[in-house]
Design an enzyme around this catalytic site. Structure first.
Site, short mmCIF file in Angstrom:
data_model
loop_
_atom_site.label_atom_id
_atom_site.label_comp_id
_atom_site.label_asym_id
_atom_site.label_seq_id
_atom_site.Cartn_x
_atom_site.Cartn_y
_atom_site.Cartn_z
CG HIS A 170 -2.15 -0.75 1.11
ND1 HIS A 170 -2.89 -1.18 2.18
CD2 HIS A 170 -2.84 -1.16 0.02
CE1 HIS A 170 -3.95 -1.85 1.77
NE2 HIS A 170 -3.94 -1.85 0.45
CD GLU A 171 -1.39 5.30 -0.50
OE1 GLU A 171 -0.72 6.12 -1.13
OE2 GLU A 171 -2.55 5.00 -0.81
N GLY A 172 2.99 2.73 -1.96
CA GLY A 172 4.42 2.67 -2.28
C GLY A 172 5.07 1.50 -1.60
#
Length: 607
Positions: free
Chosen positions: A453-455
């Site tokens: 998630h998110e990078g």
């Protein structure tokens, strides 16, 4: 055997907020002057109560009865909506927002602690307000007054929910390859055409409207990320009187079915297909520009950086609640006999498994990971408060620099090591641990998404080594070093065991500085960045050791008897981290200092 455990340890939260971070001191500042410890405690009490009563009961159902798409609508089971209604009605959705925008104006440090209860109770349901709040904050920072009035207030009331639409099927994390286009219409609006993938909360019937923040390209703009602009694209267009108007040309093409976070809808969204909805009689999803043309990624980072810290907080919460459940199980479950008590005597009574050394090892490791992660996330949240309320511009800038360099660590370290805590929780429960009869199995699957998630872990390593520690001639690393140095000074002044722990940390920090310089010494980013994931792990461990030293020092000045089991447990977890975990960084720093190229030199055909 049924076991009960709290979602999080409230005593730990109180200790970190008050004994360590002294969050009440913020009430002496203009921004928070209307608050007190009582209002902070009331918000925590309310959060724990709502999370336990309305979020936790359907966590298992969220996993087993995941959302489904009938070709027209996305369906979630019936307990999600009412839980979100209670959350919105409590005012907690807007707790950290300024009162002018309809919020409570609570410090970010407090609201992070509050929201952790919901993440621990039900990560799937809590994702909807999490995304919505990030969306609202971005619009408050970069949106026009009209956008704020039209969209932010309903989001903070829980009537509208928000998303972030970055990735595309062919692009993944490579935002330079985004192809969604936004065509100007001459009336201040744009028509968007393209496909977005992995959009959490991308479609559902839980709110009156969904506000999508979409990265797209205006024709004629520069290539790569410099040509990205940000657009607000609602599911329903606003009516002339402010009511919900025509359906926009944004449609789900299907749902992604994940190993965890199953209660959060995750969609493939089509923008501008023109097959089911044609607003104004023609194809194209109607949107408005947020911020300036071709500055979309800079605007989106406002939400992305907050989301990265929030993902770390979710990973921590899942690891923490799993730890408490495995601890409760270990105290109740009887099995075997310890060797010192004649372990082969079958007539001797069995003991709770917490009496077995290896079980205590696994519990102590979990405690060190999750309590260290919680402290790190609350510290980062305190930096947000410093950015917003410190007395001088210099103090605010330094807080921003420190938060900037800590963000990739705050996202990735909990995502790696609190996942390991969940793995250990399963191991503590033995055969029962990987069955669906116990929550720890679901917590592991839910948490496994957070390293992505998110990078991803790799992206955060590139961010830390490739940007954050070298930007401004290494100013971010120096600011972090100053903060570590202040803690070391306090440890030296305390003397005794604190000073000995400080000496270990000082040696580790000196290696961070020398290894960072060594990696960049030849000026070859290819070789340096080939080692960025190892660098992230090693520096992350040093940072968490620093956080643990701060907690250790706080126990020495905490009110009450010094032989309080809570304080003794804190010190023991700190010892474990320094004696067992921090030494892991030695071989990692050796590897980094050698500028190892074995991975870089590997031909893909050899794999």
């Amino acid at each position: 055997m049924a076991t009960t455990a709290p979602l999080l340890a409230r005593r730990d939260l109180d200790f970190l907020l008050h004994d360590w971070l002294d969050v009440t001191s913020l009430t002496r500042r203009e921004r928070y002057k209307e608050h007190s410890r009582e209002t902070f405690d009331d918000a925590l009490d309310l959060s724990e109560r709502i999370a336990a009563r309305h979020f936790a009961p359907h966590n298992r159902r969220n996993d087993l009865e995941e959302p489904w798409f009938d070709g027209e609508r996305v369906h979630t089971h019936e307990e999600v909506g009412p839980a979100l209604d209670v959350f919105a009605e409590s005012g907690l959705l807007a707790a950290a927002m300024e009162q002018e925008a309809g919020g409570m104006g609570l410090p970010h440090t407090v609201t992070t602690a509050c929201f952790a209860f919901f993440q621990a109770a039900n990560i799937g349901t809590s994702a909807y307000p999490f995304l919505t709040l990030g969306n609202a904050r971005l619009l408050c920072a970069h949106g026009s007054p009209e956008q704020i009035d039209t969209w932010v207030r309903p989001m903070l009331e829980g009537r509208f929910f928000g998303t972030m639409c970055l990735s595309e099927p062919q692009a993944g994390s490579s935002l330079a390859d985004v192809t969604t286009r936004a065509e100007p219409q001459g009336d201040g609006t744009y028509r968007l055409f393209g496909t977005k993938m992995w959009i959490s909360g991308g479609d559902h019937e839980l709110a009156e409207n969904i506000v999508h923040l979409v990265l797209a390209r205006i024709p004629g703009g520069p290539p790569g990320v410099k040509g990205l602009s940000l657009f607000l694209v609602p599911k329903y267009l606003p009516g002339p009187d402010g009511s919900r108007g025509e359906r926009n040309d944004v449609v789900p093409a299907g749902l992604n079915h994940k190993m965890g976070y199953r209660g959060t809808t995750n969609t493939l969204l089509g923008f501008g297909e023109g097959t089911r909805h044609r607003p104004g009689g023609k194809a194209g999803a109607v949107g408005t520009l947020v911020g300036a043309e071709h500055h979309g990624l800079a605007c989106m980072f406002h939400m992305m950086n907050g989301a990265r810290i929030g993902v770390g907080a979710g990973a921590m919460a899942l690891g923490y609640t799993g730890y408490l459940k495995s601890l409760a199980y270990a105290r109740e479950r009887t099995q075997g006999r310890p060797p010192a008590a004649g372990g082969k005597d079958a007539t001797a009574p069995q003991v709770p498994i917490v009496e077995h050394t290896d079980v205590r090892r696994m519990l102590l490791a979990q405690k060190a990971y999750v309590e260290g992660a919680l402290a790190l996330l609350l510290y980062c949240s305190r930096l947000v408060d410093e950015q917003q309320s410190a007395g001088t511009e210099e103090e605010r800038e330094r807080a921003g620099l420190l938060l900037d360099v800590l963000t990739p660590i705050a996202k990735s370290w909990p995502s790696q090591w609190c996942l390991e805590a969940n793995s250990l929780a399963i191991q503590v429960l033995g055969g029962y641990g990987y069955t669906r009869d116990h929550d720890v199995e679901q917590h592991y699957r839910d948490n496994r998404l957070n390293p992505i998630h998110e990078g991803t872990h790799g992206i955060q390593g590139l961010d830390l080594l490739g940007r954050k520690v070298v930007r401004g001639g290494g100013e971010g690393l120096r600011v972090l070093g100053d903060a570590v140095g202040r803690t070391l000074e306090r440890a030296d002044a305390a003397g005794g065991e604190a000073a000995r722990l400080g000496a270990s940390l000082r040696a580790a920090w000196e290696r961070v500085v020398t290894v960072t310089a060594r990696l960049w010494e030849p000026g070859d980013p290819t070789v340096a960045l080939a080692n960025s994931s190892v660098y992230l792990e090693a520096v992350g461990h040093v940072v968490v050791a620093w956080v643990w030293l701060g907690q250790f020092l706080a126990t020495l000045s905490a009110a009450g008897p010094q032989d309080d089991p809570f304080l003794l447990g804190k010190r023991q977890a700190a010892r474990y981290f320094f004696r067992v975990e921090l030494p892991r960084t030695g071989p990692q720093f050796d590897l980094l200092e050698a500028r190892e190229t074995v991975v870089l030199d590997t031909d893909p055909d050899w794999l």
